[in-house]
Design a protein around this motif. Structure first.
Motif, mmCIF file in Angstrom:
data_model
loop_
_atom_site.group_PDB
_atom_site.id
_atom_site.type_symbol
_atom_site.label_atom_id
_atom_site.label_comp_id
_atom_site.label_asym_id
_atom_site.label_seq_id
_atom_site.Cartn_x
_atom_site.Cartn_y
_atom_site.Cartn_z
ATOM 1 N N GLU A 181 12.969 51.728 36.773
ATOM 2 C CA GLU A 181 14.417 51.714 36.602
ATOM 3 C C GLU A 181 14.927 50.286 36.729
ATOM 4 O O GLU A 181 14.643 49.608 37.719
ATOM 5 C CB GLU A 181 15.093 52.603 37.652
ATOM 6 C CG GLU A 181 14.678 54.069 37.592
ATOM 7 C CD GLU A 181 15.432 54.907 38.605
ATOM 8 O OE1 GLU A 181 16.515 54.474 39.049
ATOM 9 O OE2 GLU A 181 14.928 55.990 38.956
ATOM 10 N N MET A 182 15.686 49.835 35.722
ATOM 11 C CA MET A 182 16.234 48.473 35.723
ATOM 12 C C MET A 182 17.675 48.484 35.239
ATOM 13 O O MET A 182 18.090 47.657 34.433
ATOM 14 C CB MET A 182 15.368 47.560 34.853
ATOM 15 C CG MET A 182 13.993 47.301 35.428
ATOM 16 S SD MET A 182 12.992 46.190 34.421
ATOM 17 C CE MET A 182 12.646 47.286 33.048
ATOM 18 N N ASN A 183 18.455 49.406 35.750
ATOM 19 C CA ASN A 183 19.830 49.577 35.300
ATOM 20 C C ASN A 183 20.740 48.484 35.862
ATOM 21 O O ASN A 183 20.487 47.912 36.911
ATOM 22 C CB ASN A 183 20.346 50.953 35.739
ATOM 23 C CG ASN A 183 19.374 52.064 35.371
ATOM 24 O OD1 ASN A 183 18.858 52.100 34.269
ATOM 25 N ND2 ASN A 183 19.115 52.958 36.317
ATOM 26 N N ASN A 184 21.801 48.201 35.111
ATOM 27 C CA ASN A 184 22.864 47.292 35.576
ATOM 28 C C ASN A 184 22.343 45.904 35.934
ATOM 29 O O ASN A 184 22.534 45.405 37.042
ATOM 30 C CB ASN A 184 23.585 47.912 36.788
ATOM 31 C CG ASN A 184 24.162 49.288 36.473
ATOM 32 O OD1 ASN A 184 24.861 49.459 35.492
ATOM 33 N ND2 ASN A 184 23.841 50.264 37.313
ATOM 34 N N ASN A 185 21.664 45.300 34.964
ATOM 35 C CA ASN A 185 21.197 43.917 35.099
ATOM 36 C C ASN A 185 21.657 43.114 33.886
ATOM 37 O O ASN A 185 21.940 43.681 32.826
ATOM 38 C CB ASN A 185 19.676 43.872 35.201
ATOM 39 C CG ASN A 185 19.172 44.234 36.583
ATOM 40 O OD1 ASN A 185 19.374 43.509 37.549
ATOM 41 N ND2 ASN A 185 18.507 45.393 36.689
ATOM 42 N N PRO A 186 21.727 41.771 33.990
ATOM 43 C CA PRO A 186 22.238 40.959 32.889
ATOM 44 C C PRO A 186 21.200 40.495 31.853
ATOM 45 O O PRO A 186 21.551 39.742 30.952
ATOM 46 C CB PRO A 186 22.838 39.746 33.615
ATOM 47 C CG PRO A 186 22.025 39.602 34.846
ATOM 48 C CD PRO A 186 21.675 41.009 35.261
ATOM 49 N N PHE A 187 19.933 40.900 31.954
ATOM 50 C CA PHE A 187 18.957 40.443 30.963
ATOM 51 C C PHE A 187 19.302 41.012 29.588
ATOM 52 O O PHE A 187 19.927 42.064 29.451
ATOM 53 C CB PHE A 187 17.519 40.795 31.362
ATOM 54 C CG PHE A 187 17.279 42.250 31.666
ATOM 55 C CD1 PHE A 187 17.184 43.184 30.657
ATOM 56 C CD2 PHE A 187 17.116 42.679 32.975
ATOM 57 C CE1 PHE A 187 16.950 44.515 30.931
ATOM 58 C CE2 PHE A 187 16.886 44.005 33.263
ATOM 59 C CZ PHE A 187 16.807 44.936 32.235
ATOM 60 N N THR A 188 18.864 40.327 28.533
ATOM 61 C CA THR A 188 19.278 40.671 27.166
ATOM 62 C C THR A 188 18.147 41.170 26.278
ATOM 63 O O THR A 188 18.424 41.746 25.217
ATOM 64 C CB THR A 188 19.902 39.449 26.474
ATOM 65 O OG1 THR A 188 18.929 38.386 26.407
ATOM 66 C CG2 THR A 188 21.124 38.952 27.238
ATOM 67 N N THR A 189 16.887 40.964 26.686
ATOM 68 C CA THR A 189 15.771 41.227 25.766
ATOM 69 C C THR A 189 14.634 41.961 26.467
ATOM 70 O O THR A 189 14.294 41.640 27.612
ATOM 71 C CB THR A 189 15.220 39.898 25.192
ATOM 72 O OG1 THR A 189 16.283 39.178 24.560
ATOM 73 C CG2 THR A 189 14.118 40.151 24.173
ATOM 74 N N ILE A 190 14.062 42.942 25.765
ATOM 75 C CA ILE A 190 12.770 43.501 26.171
ATOM 76 C C ILE A 190 11.727 42.839 25.294
ATOM 77 O O ILE A 190 11.669 43.069 24.080
ATOM 78 C CB ILE A 190 12.720 45.029 25.993
ATOM 79 C CG1 ILE A 190 13.838 45.704 26.773
ATOM 80 C CG2 ILE A 190 11.372 45.565 26.468
ATOM 81 C CD1 ILE A 190 13.868 47.207 26.626
ATOM 82 N N GLU A 191 10.923 41.971 25.888
ATOM 83 C CA GLU A 191 9.989 41.160 25.129
ATOM 84 C C GLU A 191 8.698 41.916 24.827
ATOM 85 O O GLU A 191 8.390 42.942 25.432
ATOM 86 C CB GLU A 191 9.669 39.875 25.904
ATOM 87 C CG GLU A 191 10.883 38.994 26.150
ATOM 88 C CD GLU A 191 10.545 37.780 26.993
ATOM 89 O OE1 GLU A 191 9.459 37.773 27.606
ATOM 90 O OE2 GLU A 191 11.363 36.845 27.032
ATOM 91 N N LYS A 192 7.961 41.379 23.887
ATOM 92 C CA LYS A 192 6.671 41.944 23.522
ATOM 93 C C LYS A 192 5.751 42.006 24.745
ATOM 94 O O LYS A 192 5.639 41.045 25.499
ATOM 95 C CB LYS A 192 6.021 41.080 22.437
ATOM 96 C CG LYS A 192 4.634 41.537 22.024
ATOM 97 C CD LYS A 192 4.064 40.618 20.950
ATOM 98 C CE LYS A 192 2.662 41.075 20.542
ATOM 99 N NZ LYS A 192 2.082 40.191 19.487
ATOM 100 N N GLY A 193 5.123 43.153 24.948
ATOM 101 C CA GLY A 193 4.142 43.299 26.016
ATOM 102 C C GLY A 193 4.721 43.443 27.403
ATOM 103 O O GLY A 193 3.973 43.350 28.384
ATOM 104 N N THR A 194 6.026 43.701 27.503
ATOM 105 C CA THR A 194 6.639 43.801 28.829
ATOM 106 C C THR A 194 5.953 44.856 29.687
ATOM 107 O O THR A 194 5.758 44.667 30.894
ATOM 108 C CB THR A 194 8.134 44.129 28.699
ATOM 109 O OG1 THR A 194 8.796 43.018 28.081
ATOM 110 C CG2 THR A 194 8.769 44.375 30.063
ATOM 111 N N PHE A 195 5.568 45.972 29.087
ATOM 112 C CA PHE A 195 4.999 47.083 29.858
ATOM 113 C C PHE A 195 3.510 47.301 29.549
ATOM 114 O O PHE A 195 2.992 48.402 29.713
ATOM 115 C CB PHE A 195 5.785 48.366 29.572
ATOM 116 C CG PHE A 195 7.251 48.239 29.811
ATOM 117 C CD1 PHE A 195 7.760 48.170 31.099
ATOM 118 C CD2 PHE A 195 8.144 48.160 28.741
ATOM 119 C CE1 PHE A 195 9.119 48.032 31.329
ATOM 120 C CE2 PHE A 195 9.501 48.030 28.956
ATOM 121 C CZ PHE A 195 9.991 47.966 30.252
ATOM 122 N N GLN A 196 2.839 46.281 29.101
ATOM 123 C CA GLN A 196 1.438 46.438 28.696
ATOM 124 C C GLN A 196 0.548 46.799 29.889
ATOM 125 O O GLN A 196 0.803 46.409 31.028
ATOM 126 C CB GLN A 196 0.924 45.157 28.040
ATOM 127 C CG GLN A 196 0.880 43.940 28.946
ATOM 128 C CD GLN A 196 0.447 42.688 28.192
ATOM 129 O OE1 GLN A 196 0.201 42.734 26.995
ATOM 130 N NE2 GLN A 196 0.371 41.575 28.891
#
Length: 324
Positions: free
Chosen positions: A62-77
């Motif tokens: 869970e990463m709700n209510n944060n200011p990041f803008t991008t889910i990058e390639k391989g984030t959850f690899q």
């Protein structure tokens, strides 16, 4: 003494292994182990980038209510046990190719209430267990072909409250298991032929709150399992679609006529379409002094004048292209 040392060392090793989730938990996040794996909570932590050091046995992130803008390639690899990812109420705008890739147990992706405008092709790939993707309340204005290709287990796809203007052929890929598609409250004016062709299992389709004026009689011909159809549209000149609707036995069709005091389309009679003139129904469909009619297939046809060409009379005749 040596035996005691080995016993102590073994105990410490067991403790270290059992607390691996604590040792590898991203900073600014909390991690709790349960029977399924580790729940990682990074909500409301002011994160400008998504961490990369999630525990290998992460089950829920869970990463709700944060200011990041991008889910990058391989984030959850390499998170082979990952079951759900929840990121809503953040500033997320871009999902890169490979953001969700090769996650064999991923079941739910919830990215509602963000600022997503771009989903790159290949963002969702090799997700054999995916059941639901929630992308509602974002700023998506177009779905490129290939975004949802081959998600064979996907049952629910929610795209309501976005800015989608057209449904193109092939935009939903080969979603053979999809039964629920929610497209409410977009800006859809056009449904291309074959837009829903691959959705053979579709049972519920919600198109309420769009800007539909014309629906062809074969728009849903491949959706033989369709039972619940919700839409509102300009009913005048939609005689071919009315005929199709009358021939079906849907459990629920909320096809309301915005041009006729919101009565149901299915309640109209054939005589209600006798005075239809297509130029009055679709004054902006054909351009540059054209006239509009409808052929036997239910397609709108423009009769171009003054050297204008094309489906809607927007192309100019090029005299240089004439063969001499």
């Amino acid at each position: 003494m040596k035996m005691m040392y080995y016993n102590v060392a073994a105990c410490l090793l067991v403790i270290a292994v059992s607390n691996d989730m604590v040792l590898s938990c991203p900073s600014d996040c909390s991690c709790i182990t349960n029977n399924n794996g580790v729940t990682v909570d990074c909500s409301s932590r002011g994160l400008t980038v998504i961490p990369r050091n999630f525990p290998n046995d992460s089950y829920r992130i869970e990463m709700n209510n944060n200011p990041f803008t991008t889910i990058e390639k391989g984030t959850f690899q390499n998170l082979t046990l990952l079951y759900s990812v929840l990121i809503f109420g953040s500033n997320l705008s871009t999902i890169e190719t490979g953001a969700f890739i090769t996650l064999p147990n991923l079941y739910i992706i919830d990215l509602e209430d963000n600022h997503i405008t771009i989903i790159q092709p290949g963002a969702f790939k090799h997700l054999p267990a995916i059941y639901a993707i929630y992308l509602f309340s974002n700023q998506i204005n177009a779905i490129q072909r290939g975004i949802f290709d081959n998600l064979q287990a996907l049952i629910r796809l929610s795209l309501y409250n976005n800015q989608i203007t057209a449904l193109q052929r092939g935009m939903f890929g080969n979603l053979q298991a999809l039964t629920e598609l929610d497209l409410r409250n977009n800006q859809i004016t056009t449904i291309q032929q074959g837009a829903f062709q691959t959705l053979s299992a579709l049972q519920t389709l919600d198109l309420l709150g769009n800007n539909l004026t014309f629906i062809k009689n074969d728009t849903f011909e491949h959706n033989t399992n369709l039972q619940y159809l919700y839409l509102d549209l300009v009913c005048d000149c939609n005689f071919p679609f009315w005929s199709w609707l009358k021939s079906k036995s849907l459990f629920n069709d909320v096809g309301t006529c915005v041009d006729r005091d919101n009565i149901k389309l299915s309640s109209l009679h054939e005589s209600d379409f006798d005075n239809c003139t297509y130029d009055s129904c679709y004054p902006d469909y054909c351009s540059n002094g054209r006239s509009c009619s409808q052929n036997s297939y239910g397609d709108l046809v423009c009769s171009c004048v003054g050297g204008w060409t094309g489906t809607t009379c927007t192309g100019k005749w090029n005299i240089n292209s004439i063969e001499r």
